[in-house]
Design a protein around this motif. Structure first.
Motif, PDB file in Angstrom:
ATOM      1  N   GLY A   1      84.554  49.552  10.258  1.00  0.00           N
ATOM      2  CA  GLY A   1      83.266  49.082  10.436  1.00  0.00           C
ATOM      3  C   GLY A   1      82.413  49.634  11.119  1.00  0.00           C
ATOM      4  O   GLY A   1      82.674  51.080  11.205  1.00  0.00           O
ATOM      5  N   LEU A   2      81.541  49.139  11.434  1.00  0.00           N
ATOM      6  CA  LEU A   2      80.317  49.687  12.063  1.00  0.00           C
ATOM      7  C   LEU A   2      80.484  50.342  13.540  1.00  0.00           C
ATOM      8  O   LEU A   2      79.591  51.254  13.801  1.00  0.00           O
ATOM      9  CB  LEU A   2      78.943  48.818  11.870  1.00  0.00           C
ATOM     10  CG  LEU A   2      78.426  48.542  10.772  1.00  0.00           C
ATOM     11  CD1 LEU A   2      77.677  47.359  10.695  1.00  0.00           C
ATOM     12  CD2 LEU A   2      77.967  49.771  10.158  1.00  0.00           C
ATOM     13  N   ILE A   3      81.211  50.193  14.005  1.00  0.00           N
ATOM     14  CA  ILE A   3      81.804  50.734  15.328  1.00  0.00           C
ATOM     15  C   ILE A   3      82.294  52.310  15.009  1.00  0.00           C
ATOM     16  O   ILE A   3      81.808  53.015  15.838  1.00  0.00           O
ATOM     17  CB  ILE A   3      83.041  50.163  16.236  1.00  0.00           C
ATOM     18  CG1 ILE A   3      83.489  51.030  17.491  1.00  0.00           C
ATOM     19  CG2 ILE A   3      84.296  50.117  15.249  1.00  0.00           C
ATOM     20  CD1 ILE A   3      82.059  50.813  18.428  1.00  0.00           C
ATOM     21  N   GLY A   4      82.505  52.308  13.840  1.00  0.00           N
ATOM     22  CA  GLY A   4      82.827  53.750  13.439  1.00  0.00           C
ATOM     23  C   GLY A   4      81.812  54.622  13.344  1.00  0.00           C
ATOM     24  O   GLY A   4      81.537  55.966  13.741  1.00  0.00           O
ATOM     25  N   ALA A   5      80.714  54.080  12.774  1.00  0.00           N
ATOM     26  CA  ALA A   5      79.347  54.707  12.614  1.00  0.00           C
ATOM     27  C   ALA A   5      78.635  55.174  13.988  1.00  0.00           C
ATOM     28  O   ALA A   5      78.042  55.989  14.266  1.00  0.00           O
ATOM     29  CB  ALA A   5      78.235  53.926  12.050  1.00  0.00           C
ATOM     30  N   VAL A   6      79.071  54.220  15.044  1.00  0.00           N
ATOM     31  CA  VAL A   6      78.840  54.460  16.447  1.00  0.00           C
ATOM     32  C   VAL A   6      79.346  55.568  17.151  1.00  0.00           C
ATOM     33  O   VAL A   6      78.734  56.574  17.617  1.00  0.00           O
ATOM     34  CB  VAL A   6      78.782  53.163  17.243  1.00  0.00           C
ATOM     35  CG1 VAL A   6      78.772  53.386  18.826  1.00  0.00           C
ATOM     36  CG2 VAL A   6      78.040  52.352  16.846  1.00  0.00           C
ATOM     37  N   TYR A   7      80.868  55.789  16.857  1.00  0.00           N
ATOM     38  CA  TYR A   7      81.426  56.982  17.260  1.00  0.00           C
ATOM     39  C   TYR A   7      81.038  58.202  16.439  1.00  0.00           C
ATOM     40  O   TYR A   7      81.064  59.533  17.067  1.00  0.00           O
ATOM     41  CB  TYR A   7      83.037  56.584  17.209  1.00  0.00           C
ATOM     42  CG  TYR A   7      83.564  55.633  18.184  1.00  0.00           C
ATOM     43  CD1 TYR A   7      83.996  56.086  19.457  1.00  0.00           C
ATOM     44  CD2 TYR A   7      84.055  54.507  17.682  1.00  0.00           C
ATOM     45  CE1 TYR A   7      84.351  55.438  20.561  1.00  0.00           C
ATOM     46  CE2 TYR A   7      84.612  53.758  18.514  1.00  0.00           C
ATOM     47  CZ  TYR A   7      85.106  54.103  19.975  1.00  0.00           C
ATOM     48  OH  TYR A   7      85.353  53.172  20.870  1.00  0.00           O
ATOM     49  N   GLN A   8      80.865  58.057  15.340  1.00  0.00           N
ATOM     50  CA  GLN A   8      80.376  59.048  14.659  1.00  0.00           C
ATOM     51  C   GLN A   8      79.161  59.770  15.267  1.00  0.00           C
ATOM     52  O   GLN A   8      78.839  61.054  15.393  1.00  0.00           O
ATOM     53  CB  GLN A   8      80.120  58.938  13.217  1.00  0.00           C
ATOM     54  CG  GLN A   8      81.426  58.874  12.374  1.00  0.00           C
ATOM     55  CD  GLN A   8      80.963  58.604  10.787  1.00  0.00           C
ATOM     56  OE1 GLN A   8      80.394  57.899  10.602  1.00  0.00           O
ATOM     57  NE2 GLN A   8      81.773  59.417  10.175  1.00  0.00           N
ATOM     58  N   ARG A   9      78.151  58.915  15.585  1.00  0.00           N
ATOM     59  CA  ARG A   9      76.904  59.379  16.175  1.00  0.00           C
ATOM     60  C   ARG A   9      77.249  60.169  17.520  1.00  0.00           C
ATOM     61  O   ARG A   9      76.214  61.034  17.810  1.00  0.00           O
ATOM     62  CB  ARG A   9      76.022  58.201  16.285  1.00  0.00           C
ATOM     63  CG  ARG A   9      74.651  58.668  16.997  1.00  0.00           C
ATOM     64  CD  ARG A   9      73.746  57.102  16.693  1.00  0.00           C
ATOM     65  NE  ARG A   9      73.258  56.931  15.379  1.00  0.00           N
ATOM     66  CZ  ARG A   9      72.248  57.285  14.817  1.00  0.00           C
ATOM     67  NH1 ARG A   9      71.458  58.159  15.632  1.00  0.00           N
ATOM     68  NH2 ARG A   9      71.813  57.279  13.494  1.00  0.00           N
ATOM     69  N   LEU A  10      78.460  60.095  18.158  1.00  0.00           N
ATOM     70  CA  LEU A  10      78.499  60.558  19.384  1.00  0.00           C
ATOM     71  C   LEU A  10      79.589  61.661  19.228  1.00  0.00           C
ATOM     72  O   LEU A  10      79.985  62.144  20.025  1.00  0.00           O
ATOM     73  CB  LEU A  10      79.302  59.400  20.459  1.00  0.00           C
ATOM     74  CG  LEU A  10      78.217  58.394  20.869  1.00  0.00           C
ATOM     75  CD1 LEU A  10      78.957  57.211  21.753  1.00  0.00           C
ATOM     76  CD2 LEU A  10      76.938  58.766  21.517  1.00  0.00           C
ATOM     77  N   GLY A  11      79.805  61.944  18.109  1.00  0.00           N
ATOM     78  CA  GLY A  11      80.589  63.334  17.662  1.00  0.00           C
ATOM     79  C   GLY A  11      81.985  63.094  17.284  1.00  0.00           C
ATOM     80  O   GLY A  11      82.612  64.083  17.146  1.00  0.00           O
ATOM     81  N   ALA A  12      82.308  61.854  17.174  1.00  0.00           N
ATOM     82  CA  ALA A  12      83.818  61.870  16.934  1.00  0.00           C
ATOM     83  C   ALA A  12      83.846  61.834  15.411  1.00  0.00           C
ATOM     84  O   ALA A  12      83.111  61.610  14.491  1.00  0.00           O
ATOM     85  CB  ALA A  12      84.389  60.305  17.323  1.00  0.00           C
TER      86      ALA A  12
ATOM     87  N   ARG B   1      77.306  53.149  28.309  1.00  0.00           N
ATOM     88  CA  ARG B   1      75.828  53.373  28.004  1.00  0.00           C
ATOM     89  C   ARG B   1      75.849  54.354  26.788  1.00  0.00           C
ATOM     90  O   ARG B   1      74.963  54.126  25.816  1.00  0.00           O
ATOM     91  CB  ARG B   1      75.330  54.084  29.188  1.00  0.00           C
ATOM     92  CG  ARG B   1      73.753  54.460  28.845  1.00  0.00           C
ATOM     93  CD  ARG B   1      73.082  54.774  30.322  1.00  0.00           C
ATOM     94  NE  ARG B   1      73.018  53.649  31.128  1.00  0.00           N
ATOM     95  CZ  ARG B   1      72.260  52.598  31.000  1.00  0.00           C
ATOM     96  NH1 ARG B   1      71.079  52.555  30.235  1.00  0.00           N
ATOM     97  NH2 ARG B   1      72.385  51.473  32.004  1.00  0.00           N
ATOM     98  N   ALA B   2      76.479  55.215  26.508  1.00  0.00           N
ATOM     99  CA  ALA B   2      76.401  56.177  25.326  1.00  0.00           C
ATOM    100  C   ALA B   2      76.614  55.313  23.953  1.00  0.00           C
ATOM    101  O   ALA B   2      75.777  55.466  22.985  1.00  0.00           O
ATOM    102  CB  ALA B   2      77.252  57.441  25.302  1.00  0.00           C
ATOM    103  N   LEU B   3      77.747  54.552  24.055  1.00  0.00           N
ATOM    104  CA  LEU B   3      78.099  53.632  23.004  1.00  0.00           C
ATOM    105  C   LEU B   3      76.733  52.628  22.797  1.00  0.00           C
ATOM    106  O   LEU B   3      76.504  52.385  21.489  1.00  0.00           O
ATOM    107  CB  LEU B   3      79.162  52.801  23.161  1.00  0.00           C
ATOM    108  CG  LEU B   3      80.502  53.805  23.212  1.00  0.00           C
ATOM    109  CD1 LEU B   3      81.814  52.718  23.679  1.00  0.00           C
ATOM    110  CD2 LEU B   3      80.828  54.280  21.761  1.00  0.00           C
TER     111      LEU B   3
END
Length: 360
Positions: free
Chosen positions: A176-187, A304-306
């Motif tokens: 889901g959209l938590i994946g988009a959040v991790y991607q934004r942080l470089g995962a 905080r980053a998430l």
């Protein structure tokens, strides 16, 4: 139950044939497909309960037969299969359908968004249910929320997290959209059905994975190869489950059967939440004491980053060109802000007070 038991059950069911007609002597026979391994604690077992409840509340006028992920339809293929009328209904989570609708994915789960109670309040009293149904009607679907895992655990990791820098380059299964959040942080995020995650962790294809919480996660065996289990931090305050029916078939039902099907689905919501709340603490203790899983709190800089990345993702989503998606997203944001403000005045101090003195 362990992961071998779960997947053996699925293999046995897959060996059966689909010889029953869709209508037999005035009775309907519906096929339900799911996004879960058969009998997976939580979504797998609750899907079966929904199927059984529809059969019971309709007095057998509708008999529902369940097929788990991969038995006749792949886990992420259930949406299209029901939309096209290939099968009658599915059990999954809206967070999987981002490619069809951003709003559907948000209703499923959004990082730092609505809790399970807030989501149901928004749907029932905030005007979102009508828009939810209007959205799915575009795909010939009739949706019902039928459960929620509550706060999702951040996940299993091979290495401890020290700061946001540890997410860069991390190979992570995140749905889901938590994946988009991790991607934004470089995962390096990979979407995969939950039944494929253990092998990916074992093979080193991924470094970490999230799914639900201890009751569902434990039997999947993730902790055997990724010992560090990070507790919730708001990254997924809830994750809703949905039972979704091919709309022409639902619309063709007489009113009493429509009501029975609706009640069968919606009655599972409170029951599912209560079951997760009961079973998660027990499962967590077993994972720690018997499996050697090490529970960790997510470091504040990572939280905080998430959170900042989640808001950046939401700002992009609210620019959706589709008016209905945009209306649902704006309604979600407004309801979330009001709920967070009230929770800070009511639930946060209440929980802080409860935690002051253990009753031992």
């Amino acid at each position: 139950m362990n992961r071998r038991t779960i997947f053996r059950a699925g293999a046995a069911a897959a060996a059966t044939t689909l010889s029953a007609p869709a209508i037999a002597q005035g009775r309907l026979e519906w096929r339900m497909v799911t996004a879960w391994p058969r009998n997976l604690p939580g979504p797998g077992t609750q899907a079966q309960r929904v199927a059984d409840r529809i059969t019971a509340l309709t007095g057998g006028r509708i008999t529902v037969r369940l097929f788990a992920a991969g038995e006749i339809v792949p886990a992420f293929g259930v949406f299209d299969a029901v939309s096209q009328g290939t099968v009658d209904l599915y059990h999954a989570s809206g967070q999987f359908w981002f490619s069809r609708s951003r709003a559907a994915a948000i209703i499923g789960s959004f990082p730092f968004g609505l809790t399970n109670g807030e989501l149901i309040s928004w749907l029932r009293y905030g005007g979102a249910q009508e828009r939810y149904e209007e959205l799915y009607a575009r795909f010939n679907l009739q949706p019902f929320i039928c459960g929620n895992s509550g706060p999702q655990w951040t996940g299993f990791f091979r290495r401890e997290l020290g700061g946001p820098e540890d997410l860069r380059g991390l190979k992570m299964r995140a749905g889901g959209l938590i994946g988009a959040v991790y991607q934004r942080l470089g995962a390096a995020v990979q979407q995969m059905p939950v039944g494929e995650v253990f092998q990916a962790l074992q093979a080193g294809t991924i470094d970490g994975a999230e799914f639900a919480g201890p009751w569902s996660d434990g039997p999947l065996g993730f902790g055997q190869v990724a010992r560090f289990y990070y507790q919730p931090c708001g990254q997924e305050p809830s994750a809703s489950l949905e039972t979704v029916i091919h709309k022409p078939r639902f619309d063709a039902l007489p009113d009493d059967l429509k009501l029975a099907v609706r009640l069968a689905c919606e009655s599972m919501n409170e029951e599912a939440i209560a079951e997760w709340d009961h079973r998660n603490p027990l499962a967590l203790r077993e994972m720690v004491e018997r499996q050697g899983v090490q529970v960790r709190a997510v470091p504040e800089p990572v939280v905080r980053a998430l959170a900042e990345a989640a808001w950046a993702v939401m700002r992009e989503l609210r620019e959706d060109p589709d008016p209905l998606n945009r209306a649902i997203i704006e309604s979600y944001i407004a309801y979330r802000n009001r709920a967070v403000e009230f929770a800070g005045r009511a639930y946060t101090p209440t929980n802080a007070g409860r935690a002051l003195l253990p009753w031992t």
